[in-house]
Design a protein around this motif. Structure first.
Motif, mmCIF file in Angstrom:
data_model
loop_
_atom_site.group_PDB
_atom_site.id
_atom_site.type_symbol
_atom_site.label_atom_id
_atom_site.label_comp_id
_atom_site.label_asym_id
_atom_site.label_seq_id
_atom_site.Cartn_x
_atom_site.Cartn_y
_atom_site.Cartn_z
ATOM 1 N N ARG A 100 26.138 -83.413 8.280
ATOM 2 C CA ARG A 100 25.431 -82.293 7.640
ATOM 3 C C ARG A 100 24.180 -82.781 6.927
ATOM 4 N NH1 ARG A 100 30.708 -79.424 5.089
ATOM 5 N NH2 ARG A 100 31.230 -78.106 6.861
ATOM 6 N N GLU B 218 16.758 -76.800 7.057
ATOM 7 C CA GLU B 218 17.697 -75.852 6.454
ATOM 8 C C GLU B 218 18.866 -75.629 7.400
ATOM 9 O OE1 GLU B 218 17.383 -71.242 5.637
ATOM 10 O OE2 GLU B 218 16.360 -72.391 4.077
ATOM 11 N N ARG C 173 22.517 -73.480 7.484
ATOM 12 C CA ARG C 173 23.474 -72.540 6.893
ATOM 13 C C ARG C 173 24.866 -72.912 7.379
ATOM 14 N NH1 ARG C 173 22.256 -68.590 3.813
ATOM 15 N NH2 ARG C 173 20.121 -67.882 3.677
ATOM 16 N N LEU C 174 25.774 -73.053 6.434
ATOM 17 C CA LEU C 174 27.162 -73.341 6.789
ATOM 18 C C LEU C 174 27.847 -72.038 7.173
ATOM 19 C CD1 LEU C 174 28.136 -75.820 3.940
ATOM 20 C CD2 LEU C 174 27.403 -76.341 6.260
ATOM 21 N N PRO C 175 28.540 -72.018 8.289
ATOM 22 C CA PRO C 175 29.209 -70.775 8.689
ATOM 23 C C PRO C 175 30.412 -70.476 7.792
ATOM 24 C CG PRO C 175 29.784 -72.554 10.178
ATOM 25 C CD PRO C 175 28.759 -73.098 9.222
ATOM 26 N N GLU D 9 28.667 -66.160 1.236
ATOM 27 C CA GLU D 9 28.645 -66.231 2.694
ATOM 28 C C GLU D 9 27.505 -67.126 3.157
ATOM 29 O OE1 GLU D 9 28.699 -63.345 6.627
ATOM 30 O OE2 GLU D 9 28.296 -62.475 4.666
ATOM 31 N N ALA D 10 27.822 -68.057 4.044
ATOM 32 C CA ALA D 10 26.865 -68.941 4.711
ATOM 33 C C ALA D 10 25.856 -69.569 3.758
ATOM 34 C CB ALA D 10 26.150 -68.185 5.828
ATOM 35 N N PRO D 11 26.327 -70.392 2.793
ATOM 36 C CA PRO D 11 25.370 -71.058 1.903
ATOM 37 C C PRO D 11 24.514 -72.057 2.682
ATOM 38 C CG PRO D 11 27.538 -72.004 1.622
ATOM 39 C CD PRO D 11 27.693 -70.832 2.558
ATOM 40 N N VAL D 12 23.369 -72.382 2.125
ATOM 41 C CA VAL D 12 22.439 -73.323 2.758
ATOM 42 C C VAL D 12 22.738 -74.729 2.259
ATOM 43 C CG1 VAL D 12 20.013 -73.983 3.011
ATOM 44 C CG2 VAL D 12 20.655 -71.564 2.953
ATOM 45 N N CYS E 62 25.111 -77.242 -1.740
ATOM 46 C CA CYS E 62 24.725 -75.989 -1.091
ATOM 47 C C CYS E 62 23.901 -75.140 -2.042
ATOM 48 C CB CYS E 62 25.959 -75.197 -0.675
ATOM 49 S SG CYS E 62 26.910 -75.988 0.621
ATOM 50 N N ARG E 63 22.890 -74.496 -1.485
ATOM 51 C CA ARG E 63 22.095 -73.541 -2.258
ATOM 52 C C ARG E 63 22.735 -72.170 -2.086
ATOM 53 N NH1 ARG E 63 17.252 -74.371 -0.225
ATOM 54 N NH2 ARG E 63 17.283 -72.603 1.183
ATOM 55 N N THR E 64 23.031 -71.531 -3.207
ATOM 56 C CA THR E 64 23.596 -70.183 -3.214
ATOM 57 C C THR E 64 22.647 -69.295 -4.012
ATOM 58 O OG1 THR E 64 24.842 -70.405 -5.277
ATOM 59 C CG2 THR E 64 25.919 -71.212 -3.263
#
Length: 187
Positions: free
Chosen positions: A33, A42, A44-46, A138-141, A165-167
């Motif tokens: 990752r 960038e 996005r995590l599923p 949902e799907a943080p970066v 992760c960016r939220t």
């Protein structure tokens, strides 16, 4: 005397082997990752991620590893257990081991009445004691580095962090579930 191996010993050895392999896979996944972030900019995590608070820090935990969230109940202490094992309780008829996430981070505190137990999915019932459960993201970066670019987080040194992760609420560490489950073994 029989040469037949003890089935419970074989099961324990196999479980430890599977947990070790899972931990190695999570570490490799975290490395990949980080590499993807540097290549793609960038990622996005599923899926959905639960935002939890422990030791004055918010973190993310993959929602697919969570069975249920319940309020803190009275815990039965385990004699001789390491400090991060808060105790046990009966969850839906089965004994559950409680891992105190703050204690894993080296923070000693008495949980307040608003604390929660995050019940993790797995062969054994393990609950993670957290100060608060906030929401789902949902799907943080996935991001590279530390939130301010310089200061490492306390999570970094514990082996609990799979990445950052960016939220919408800011940058949060992503918790490695296998590290918590291994912590329940009393290591």
């Amino acid at each position: 005397m029989s040469d037949t191996p003890n089935p419970s010993v074989n099961a324990q050895v196999r479980r430890l082997s599977v947990q070790e392999r899972l931990s190695e896979l999570e570490a490799e996944q975290a490395r990949l990752r980080r590499e993807l972030v540097t290549l793609a900019g960038e990622l996005r995590l599923p899926g959905m991620y639960l935002t939890i608070d422990a030791a004055s820090t918010s973190a993310l935990l993959a929602a697919d590893s969570v069975q249920e969230v319940v309020r803190l109940v009275e815990l039965e202490p385990l004699q001789g257990a390491p400090p991060h094992i808060a105790g046990t309780f009966i969850y839906r008829g089965s004994p559950a081991v409680v891992v105190d996430l703050a204690a894993l981070l080296g923070v000693r505190r008495v949980p307040d009445l608003d604390a929660h137990l995050v019940i993790c999915k797995g062969a054994r019932t393990v609950a993670v004691l957290v100060d608060r459960v906030r929401d789902l993201v949902e799907a943080p970066v996935l991001v590279d580095g530390t939130p301010d670019g310089t200061t490492p987080l306390p999570w970094d040194a514990t082996g609990l962090m799979a990445g950052l992760c960016r939220t919408p609420e800011g940058v949060r560490p992503l918790l490695r579930t296998s590290a918590v489950l291994v912590g329940s073994e009393g290591s």
